[in-house]
Each structure stands twice: as C-alpha cells, then as structure tokens.
Scaffold this motif. Structure first.
Motif, PDB file in Angstrom:
ATOM      1  N   LEU A   1       0.833  -1.209   0.000  1.00 27.65           N
ATOM      2  CA  LEU A   1       0.000   0.000   0.000  1.00 27.65           C
ATOM      3  C   LEU A   1       0.863   1.253   0.000  1.00 27.65           C
ATOM      4  CD1 LEU A   1      -2.738   1.456   0.286  1.00 27.65           C
ATOM      5  CD2 LEU A   1      -2.498   1.189   2.761  1.00 27.65           C
ATOM      6  N   LEU A   2       1.829   1.326   0.925  1.00 27.25           N
ATOM      7  CA  LEU A   2       2.636   2.545   1.075  1.00 27.25           C
ATOM      8  C   LEU A   2       3.526   2.800  -0.129  1.00 27.25           C
ATOM      9  CD1 LEU A   2       3.656   2.210   4.835  1.00 27.25           C
ATOM     10  CD2 LEU A   2       1.848   3.623   3.837  1.00 27.25           C
ATOM     11  N   ASP A   3       4.030   1.716  -0.737  1.00 28.14           N
ATOM     12  CA  ASP A   3       4.915   1.892  -1.895  1.00 28.14           C
ATOM     13  C   ASP A   3       4.146   2.238  -3.163  1.00 28.14           C
ATOM     14  OD1 ASP A   3       7.005   1.288  -0.258  1.00 28.14           O
ATOM     15  OD2 ASP A   3       7.180  -0.811  -0.903  1.00 28.14           O
ATOM     16  N   ASN A   4       2.839   2.083  -3.119  1.00 32.50           N
ATOM     17  CA  ASN A   4       2.039   2.329  -4.328  1.00 32.50           C
ATOM     18  C   ASN A   4       0.879   3.294  -4.062  1.00 32.50           C
ATOM     19  OD1 ASN A   4       3.124   0.156  -6.395  1.00 32.50           O
ATOM     20  ND2 ASN A   4       2.916  -0.896  -4.430  1.00 32.50           N
ATOM     21  N   LEU A   5       1.115   4.230  -3.159  1.00 34.27           N
ATOM     22  CA  LEU A   5       0.081   5.220  -2.883  1.00 34.27           C
ATOM     23  C   LEU A   5      -0.251   6.063  -4.119  1.00 34.27           C
ATOM     24  CD1 LEU A   5       0.995   6.526   0.688  1.00 34.27           C
ATOM     25  CD2 LEU A   5      -0.979   5.142   0.011  1.00 34.27           C
ATOM     26  N   ASP A   6       0.719   6.180  -5.038  1.00 35.15           N
ATOM     27  CA  ASP A   6       0.462   6.930  -6.266  1.00 35.15           C
ATOM     28  C   ASP A   6      -0.551   6.219  -7.156  1.00 35.15           C
ATOM     29  OD1 ASP A   6       2.412   4.878  -6.610  1.00 35.15           O
ATOM     30  OD2 ASP A   6       2.936   5.735  -8.565  1.00 35.15           O
ATOM     31  N   LEU A   7      -0.800   4.922  -6.869  1.00 32.82           N
ATOM     32  CA  LEU A   7      -1.848   4.180  -7.581  1.00 32.82           C
ATOM     33  C   LEU A   7      -3.150   4.199  -6.789  1.00 32.82           C
ATOM     34  CD1 LEU A   7      -0.059   0.943  -8.901  1.00 32.82           C
ATOM     35  CD2 LEU A   7      -0.731   2.956 -10.208  1.00 32.82           C
ATOM     36  N   PHE A   8      -3.080   3.808  -5.540  1.00 33.04           N
ATOM     37  CA  PHE A   8      -4.291   3.651  -4.731  1.00 33.04           C
ATOM     38  C   PHE A   8      -5.043   4.974  -4.564  1.00 33.04           C
ATOM     39  CE2 PHE A   8      -2.080  -0.223  -3.607  1.00 33.04           C
ATOM     40  CZ  PHE A   8      -3.106  -1.132  -3.417  1.00 33.04           C
ATOM     41  N   GLY A   9      -4.314   6.058  -4.305  1.00 35.06           N
ATOM     42  CA  GLY A   9      -4.965   7.345  -4.093  1.00 35.06           C
ATOM     43  C   GLY A   9      -5.721   7.844  -5.316  1.00 35.06           C
ATOM     44  N   PRO A  10      -5.022   8.113  -6.433  1.00 40.85           N
ATOM     45  CA  PRO A  10      -5.700   8.621  -7.630  1.00 40.85           C
ATOM     46  C   PRO A  10      -6.736   7.662  -8.201  1.00 40.85           C
ATOM     47  CG  PRO A  10      -3.334   8.993  -7.772  1.00 40.85           C
ATOM     48  CD  PRO A  10      -3.552   8.091  -6.601  1.00 40.85           C
ATOM     49  N   PHE A  11      -6.457   6.355  -8.159  1.00 37.95           N
ATOM     50  CA  PHE A  11      -7.385   5.403  -8.752  1.00 37.95           C
ATOM     51  C   PHE A  11      -8.683   5.314  -7.949  1.00 37.95           C
ATOM     52  CE2 PHE A  11      -4.835   2.609 -11.855  1.00 37.95           C
ATOM     53  CZ  PHE A  11      -4.041   3.686 -12.212  1.00 37.95           C
ATOM     54  N   PHE A  12      -8.576   5.320  -6.625  1.00 39.26           N
ATOM     55  CA  PHE A  12      -9.791   5.312  -5.808  1.00 39.26           C
ATOM     56  C   PHE A  12     -10.541   6.636  -5.931  1.00 39.26           C
ATOM     57  CE2 PHE A  12      -8.731   1.373  -3.536  1.00 39.26           C
ATOM     58  CZ  PHE A  12     -10.012   0.866  -3.337  1.00 39.26           C
ATOM     59  N   LEU A  13      -9.808   7.715  -6.116  1.00 39.53           N
ATOM     60  CA  LEU A  13     -10.455   9.010  -6.337  1.00 39.53           C
ATOM     61  C   LEU A  13     -11.265   8.982  -7.629  1.00 39.53           C
ATOM     62  CD1 LEU A  13     -10.882  11.918  -5.436  1.00 39.53           C
ATOM     63  CD2 LEU A  13      -8.794  12.540  -6.684  1.00 39.53           C
ATOM     64  N   THR A  14     -10.710   8.358  -8.648  1.00 37.01           N
ATOM     65  CA  THR A  14     -11.446   8.211  -9.915  1.00 37.01           C
ATOM     66  C   THR A  14     -12.687   7.358  -9.716  1.00 37.01           C
ATOM     67  OG1 THR A  14      -9.392   8.396 -11.196  1.00 37.01           O
ATOM     68  CG2 THR A  14     -11.296   7.408 -12.306  1.00 37.01           C
ATOM     69  N   THR A  15     -12.562   6.302  -8.907  1.00 37.21           N
ATOM     70  CA  THR A  15     -13.722   5.453  -8.613  1.00 37.21           C
ATOM     71  C   THR A  15     -14.833   6.258  -7.934  1.00 37.21           C
ATOM     72  OG1 THR A  15     -12.441   3.398  -8.436  1.00 37.21           O
ATOM     73  CG2 THR A  15     -14.521   3.481  -7.240  1.00 37.21           C
ATOM     74  N   ILE A  16     -14.448   7.087  -6.972  1.00 35.89           N
ATOM     75  CA  ILE A  16     -15.428   7.898  -6.252  1.00 35.89           C
ATOM     76  C   ILE A  16     -16.102   8.896  -7.200  1.00 35.89           C
ATOM     77  CG2 ILE A  16     -15.715   9.643  -4.444  1.00 35.89           C
ATOM     78  CD1 ILE A  16     -13.456   8.215  -2.916  1.00 35.89           C
ATOM     79  N   LYS A  17     -15.311   9.533  -8.068  1.00 31.43           N
ATOM     80  CA  LYS A  17     -15.879  10.474  -9.038  1.00 31.43           C
ATOM     81  C   LYS A  17     -16.843   9.751  -9.984  1.00 31.43           C
ATOM     82  CE  LYS A  17     -11.943  13.666  -9.213  1.00 31.43           C
ATOM     83  NZ  LYS A  17     -10.849  14.206 -10.075  1.00 31.43           N
ATOM     84  N   LEU A  18     -16.422   8.583 -10.448  1.00 30.20           N
ATOM     85  CA  LEU A  18     -17.249   7.793 -11.348  1.00 30.20           C
ATOM     86  C   LEU A  18     -18.564   7.414 -10.674  1.00 30.20           C
ATOM     87  CD1 LEU A  18     -17.203   6.445 -14.175  1.00 30.20           C
ATOM     88  CD2 LEU A  18     -16.163   4.449 -13.103  1.00 30.20           C
TER      89      LEU A  18
END
Length: 215
Positions: free
Chosen positions: A4-21
């Motif tokens: 999780l910590l090493d890939n926050l650049d994936l989890f953060g923006p991608f989940f944000l896109t999910t929420i927007k969607l």
C-alpha cells in the motif's frame, strides 16, 4: 503495508477516480431513474410503454455489453465523441437507472391511492401530484433498496477498468507490471471498497432515522 505505502500513487488517484465515477453515475441514475418511474406510472400509454420497454431491455442486458456499446459502438454513430471516463459514466447511468426506476416505482405504489385522488380533486396536475405529494413519501419508504442499488453501482464501477478507465479495478494490473504482490494489493482494494460501502450504509441509517422522525 509495504504494498500500500509503496504504491500510494496508484491507490490514491485510482480510488479518487472510482469515487468520481460513482458520484456522477449515482446522480445521473437517481435523476433519470426517477424520471423513468414517472413515465411508468404516467396516465399516457405511450410514456408507460417507453418506460416499460427501457427497463425490460436494460435490466436484461449485461452491463459489459452496455459498456461495449458506449465505448465502441456509440462513437460510430458520429453524434458525440466521448472519452473513456464520460463513456463509463453514461454506461453506468444508463444501466443503473433501470434499477432505480423499479425501486422508485415500488415506493410510489406504497403511497395510498386516495392521496392522489384527493390532490386531483383539488385541481393539481399529474406532475404536481407526483412532485409534491407522491414522490416525497415514496423516496422515504425506499431508502434501504435505493442505497442497496447504489452500493451495487459502486461495485459495478470496477468494470470500467476493462475499458481504459484508471480506477480501483485497474490497480491489480498496474501492481503486476511493477512486480508487486497482487493478492495483497487486491486485499487493500477490497478494504477500500468495504470502507466506501460502510459510508453508504451510514448514510442509509442516517436518512432512515431522520425521515422516520419527520413522519
């Protein structure tokens, strides 16, 4: 935790896109689904037939096919060119609206007929009766199934990952390219969805408590 910590650049923006969607599709589905429910209870036969046909066709069509149409077939009509994210929002809205329609229609059927007849006797139009008397009561009575439908919408957003939308459902693929443990990554994705679903459940309980007092 390292995945999780090493890939926050994936989890953060991608989940944000999910929420927007989810939010955009939820708003569109609630509006269009309520409109379809109004058509289904309309005194005009043509409107009822259109609403019934729409719900019957869309509810029995796999969501993946709806995505395929919006992403690949719709652009061939050369009416409007949609990018992948807007196409995903439209696909989810078109699909979920059919289910929202049935939920709202079931709520409308719980409102005593006598109230509509009394309003009609007072000279109110069909639109006024629905908007001022029937729908406010109907929506209060269908909060649990309505939230359940929105929860299903939230989980359905993962299908957009298969159509070039960088949302939570696509995290596994990116983790694979980085050589990370995909199983652990999927567990974090699942935890993220559990948190989002829990938020919706809290909203449901809050609305039920508030509207039960309002009654």
């Amino acid at each position: 935790m390292n995945v999780l910590l090493d890939n926050l650049d994936l989890f953060g923006p991608f989940f944000l896109t999910t929420i927007k969607l989810f939010l955009l599709a939820a708003i569109g589905s609630l509006i269009f689904g309520t409109f379809l429910a109004m058509l289904r209870v309309s005194p005009v036969p043509v409107f009822r037939a259109f609403g019934t046909a729409y719900v019957t066709i869309v509810r029995n069509t796999p969501l993946t096919l709806v995505f395929l149409f919006m992403v690949f077939a719709f652009p061939l009509l050369k009416v409007v060119k949609l990018d992948y994210f807007p196409a995903a929002v439209v696909a989810l809205t078109v699909y979920t609206s059919a289910f929202i329609c049935e939920v709202v229609r079931s709520g409308i059927n719980t409102v005593p007929v006598g109230q509509a007849e009394a309003a009609r006797a007072l000279g109110l139009t069909f639109t006024q009766i629905l908007g001022q008397i029937v729908l406010p009561q109907a929506l209060r009575s269908v909060v649990p199934p309505l939230i359940s439908t929105l929860i299903a919408l939230l989980k359905n957003t993962t299908i957009a990952a298969g159509f070039s939308v960088a949302e939570a459902g696509a995290i596994r693929q990116y983790l694979s390219e980085r050589g990370e443990n995909q199983l652990v990554g999927l567990l974090w994705v699942a935890l993220g969805f559990i948190i989002l679903v829990s938020v919706l459940s809290l909203v449901q309980r809050s609305l039920e408590k508030r509207w039960s007092v309002a009654r």
